[in-house]
Design an enzyme around this catalytic site. Structure first.
Site, short mmCIF file in Angstrom:
data_model
loop_
_atom_site.label_atom_id
_atom_site.label_comp_id
_atom_site.label_asym_id
_atom_site.label_seq_id
_atom_site.Cartn_x
_atom_site.Cartn_y
_atom_site.Cartn_z
N TYR A 1 105.49 107.11 73.55
CA TYR A 1 104.17 106.50 73.72
C TYR A 1 103.22 107.61 74.16
O TYR A 1 103.35 108.16 75.25
CB TYR A 1 104.19 105.39 74.77
N ASP B 1 103.64 116.14 76.35
CA ASP B 1 102.82 115.07 76.90
C ASP B 1 103.31 114.80 78.32
O ASP B 1 104.30 114.11 78.52
CB ASP B 1 102.94 113.82 76.02
N LYS C 1 95.88 110.40 83.87
CA LYS C 1 96.24 109.50 84.96
C LYS C 1 95.68 109.98 86.29
O LYS C 1 94.48 110.17 86.44
CB LYS C 1 97.77 109.35 85.02
#
Length: 441
Positions: free
Chosen positions: A167, A248, A275
């Site tokens: 993801y 990532d 984030k």
């Protein structure tokens, strides 16, 4: 025949148990139910963020304080979800609040370069080993889109290798299969934690392969860490064929000041992040080697553009600086990772003690519950678990005043205390006792 009959009986028992806890949930949360019905008048399904929805209706939170959430029905929860890893500072950190207030006082939307963006960039380049230079985005999704664009421009190639279960944002998702809204890159989908398979695919597509994009730990598929050997093979093989290796680390950057790459000593060419690095505000970043990042120098006549109204917004810049210099320092990152490791080890020891087929995978302060006997090393194994047992665990924890992701994800926040972790362990023990017959595998 006997085995199938047993499975049917067990399945029926799970359904009965799940109905009971859901019914109790409905009775305890009438205002959350009403809130969803009201929201559905102006939003599809009353929702604007798919991951937060679950049947029969999601909790609606009224406010947060420290490590606690308070829903509209007046219940208090310890937040073990931590905004899917973005909320590492908790809900009311004083340093973040002061930084945001000061930024507001000096005016927002300045329509120009400001003094904060270069400060945050320097801090991040000092922390992330692979970052010579960095550019900011507004989400991890956007960071990965930009990272892919950079790799394609740098190599002049078109194919992007990704992995099953990955993801990389709402439009680059392969958890449970490719998302129907994925951007239409020319993807090569490889098997996670299969070094030989990855080696063969890289060799097969070497002339067209622009990048290999990988999470050093699968997040959405259940906190499944990549083996060091697997990541090392990707580093070696991409170097051989001239492809760009992209880590990532939107989730795993929290595992140390320099992310998982620093812990393993494996340097990608590009790293994407986001984030919590923006202090809990909307944030993403893409950084890497100077020769690759130089393609985004607006003074470069052969460069590629990267606009974005809020890339350098002062709220995020100020919050990120405060968070990384005053709160989530390198020592604090180490301590939080150790705290998470102890919690996960404690949960797995408790599951063994209670003789239930439950395990918690992950790294540091990130972990995920799986109702499984065999070690979960691949997304296929995670998908093979009975998801209803995760649902049962989720609703049980809600009863216990604990909030986490329905899929079993835990992301520790700094304000979470040892007494909160002890409460989570005790609540898990009561779950194992309460549903032990359903958790035997």
């Amino acid at each position: 025949m006997g085995s199938a009959g047993t499975e049917t009986h067990n399945g029926d028992a799970i359904a009965v148990a799940l109905k009971a806890v859901r019914d109790d949930y409905v009775l305890r949360n009438p205002k959350s139910s009403a809130q969803l019905a009201q929201a559905a008048k102006s939003m599809p399904g009353g929702n604007t963020r798919t991951v937060l929805y679950y049947d029969p209706f999601p909790l609606a939170m009224a406010r947060g304080e420290g490590q606690h959430l308070f829903d509209v029905d007046g219940h208090r929860y310890v937040n073990f979800l931590g905004e899917y890893t973005a909320g590492i500072y908790g809900h009311t950190d004083p340093h973040i609040r002061e930084a945001v207030q000061n930024a507001l006082a000096n005016g927002v939307n300045l329509s120009a370069h400001n003094t904060l963006e270069s400060q945050l960039a320097a801090i991040l380049c000092d922390r992330i080993p692979s970052w010579d230079m960095v550019r900011f985005t507004n989400s991890g999704t956007e960071a990965n889109l930009v990272g892919i664009a950079l790799a394609k421009a740098f190599t002049g190639r078109s194919k992007i290798m990704v992995f099953d279960g990955a993801y990389h944002g709402s439009v680059i998702a392969f958890a449970g299969g490719a998302s129907p809204i994925n951007v239409p890159h020319d993807y090569v989908v490889a098997t996670y934690n299969d070094p030989q398979g990855a080696r063969e695919l890289i060799a097969q597509h070497k002339d067209d392969l622009a990048a290999v994009l990988i999470e050093p730990m699968l997040g959405a598929s259940g906190c499944i860490p990549a083996d060091k050997e697997f990541l090392q093979v990707l580093r070696e093989e991409t170097e051989k064929v001239g492809a760009v290796l992209i880590f990532d680390e939107v989730m795993t950057s929290r595992l140390s000041a320099g992310g998982r790459q620093a812990l393993l000593g494996i340097m990608p060419d590009i790293t994407t992040a986001g984030k919590y690095l923006g202090g809990g505000m909307s944030f993403g970043a893409v950084g890497g080697r100077a020769d690759i990042m130089g393609l985004m120098d607006p003074g470069n006549p052969k460069g590629i553009p990267h606009p974005g109204t809020f890339n350098n917004n002062v709220i995020t810049m100020a919050a990120g600086i405060a968070g990384l210099t005053k709160v989530y320092t390198a020592d604090v990152a180490v301590a939080l990772t150790k705290r998470g490791d102890r919690m996960r080890d404690g949960l797995n020891a408790l599951a063994r003690e209670k003789n239930v087929a439950v395990q918690f995978t992950g790294l540091g302060s990130l972990m995920n519950m799986h109702p499984a006997v065999e070690p979960v090393k691949t997304p296929q194994q995670a998908l093979g678990c009975d998801g209803r047992l995760r649902d049962l665990f989720f609703f049980h924890l809600i009863e216990e005043g604990i909030y986490q992701a329905r899929r079993g994800l835990v992301a520790l926040m700094l304000p979470v205390q040892q007494e909160d972790i002890d409460h989570y362990l005790a609540a898990s023990g009561r779950f194992f006792d309460r549903y032990g017959d359903l958790l035997k595998g």
